[in-house]
Motif scaffolding. Sequence first.
Motif, short mmCIF file in Angstrom:
data_model
loop_
_atom_site.label_atom_id
_atom_site.label_comp_id
_atom_site.label_asym_id
_atom_site.label_seq_id
_atom_site.Cartn_x
_atom_site.Cartn_y
_atom_site.Cartn_z
N VAL A 58 70.24 42.81 -33.20
CA VAL A 58 70.68 41.54 -33.88
C VAL A 58 71.96 40.88 -33.26
N TYR A 59 72.90 41.67 -32.76
CA TYR A 59 73.91 41.06 -32.01
C TYR A 59 73.40 40.48 -30.64
N ALA A 60 72.63 40.88 -30.07
CA ALA A 60 72.03 40.55 -28.73
C ALA A 60 71.53 39.12 -28.92
N LEU A 61 70.60 39.12 -30.10
CA LEU A 61 69.73 37.83 -30.36
C LEU A 61 70.65 36.76 -30.78
N TRP A 62 71.64 37.15 -31.91
CA TRP A 62 72.44 36.14 -32.33
C TRP A 62 73.45 35.48 -31.07
N ALA A 63 73.97 36.29 -30.19
CA ALA A 63 74.84 35.76 -29.29
C ALA A 63 74.20 35.07 -28.02
N GLY A 64 72.99 35.68 -27.81
CA GLY A 64 72.23 35.26 -26.60
C GLY A 64 71.69 33.99 -27.06
N LEU A 87 72.18 27.28 -15.37
CA LEU A 87 70.74 27.87 -15.94
C LEU A 87 70.47 29.33 -15.23
N LEU A 88 71.10 29.89 -14.29
CA LEU A 88 71.02 30.96 -13.63
C LEU A 88 71.68 31.95 -14.76
N GLY A 89 72.95 31.56 -15.50
CA GLY A 89 73.51 32.25 -16.65
C GLY A 89 72.56 32.45 -17.76
N ILE A 90 71.93 31.29 -18.12
CA ILE A 90 71.05 31.14 -19.13
C ILE A 90 69.93 32.48 -18.97
N VAL A 94 68.89 35.55 -21.27
CA VAL A 94 67.55 35.71 -21.89
C VAL A 94 67.25 37.00 -21.39
N GLY A 95 67.14 37.13 -20.11
CA GLY A 95 66.75 38.41 -19.59
C GLY A 95 67.42 39.75 -20.23
N GLY A 96 68.48 39.61 -20.67
CA GLY A 96 69.26 40.78 -21.37
C GLY A 96 68.89 41.05 -22.57
N VAL A 97 68.72 39.98 -23.49
CA VAL A 97 68.01 39.98 -24.58
C VAL A 97 66.80 40.56 -24.85
N VAL A 98 66.03 40.34 -23.63
CA VAL A 98 64.65 40.83 -23.50
C VAL A 98 64.76 42.18 -23.38
N ILE A 99 65.39 42.54 -22.57
CA ILE A 99 65.77 44.03 -22.21
C ILE A 99 66.18 44.80 -23.43
#
Length: 106
Positions: A58-64, A87-90, A94-99
């Motif tokens: 939840v927190y990863a999705l909310w923050a990301g 763009l790299l940061g985004i 997104v990659g972190g949230v997916v993982i």
Amino acid sequence: MAYAYLLLAIGFEVAGTSLLKPSEGFTRPWPTVGTLGAYALSFFFLSQAVRDLPVGVVYALWAGLGTVAIVGIAAAFLGEPLTATKLLGIALVVGGVVILNLDGAH
């Protein structure tokens, strides 16, 4: 229903963050009230989402997703440049949230 609460939490968090600049350091009353109210609603809906979903997911999705949305809003409406670094940061967010979501699914 938990994902609906999460989407509401993200929406209110983005709204509250979007009102920070117009609040001018909490010196303008209506944007300040809007900011605080939006954050309060965001945390309320976030608390509902974590009743049924893992806190980390939840927190990863909310923050990301909130971060990605704010970068887009800042570029579109506040004149902030959308640089290659942003763009790299985004992409990394997104990659972190997916993982994290892949791990949370097990």
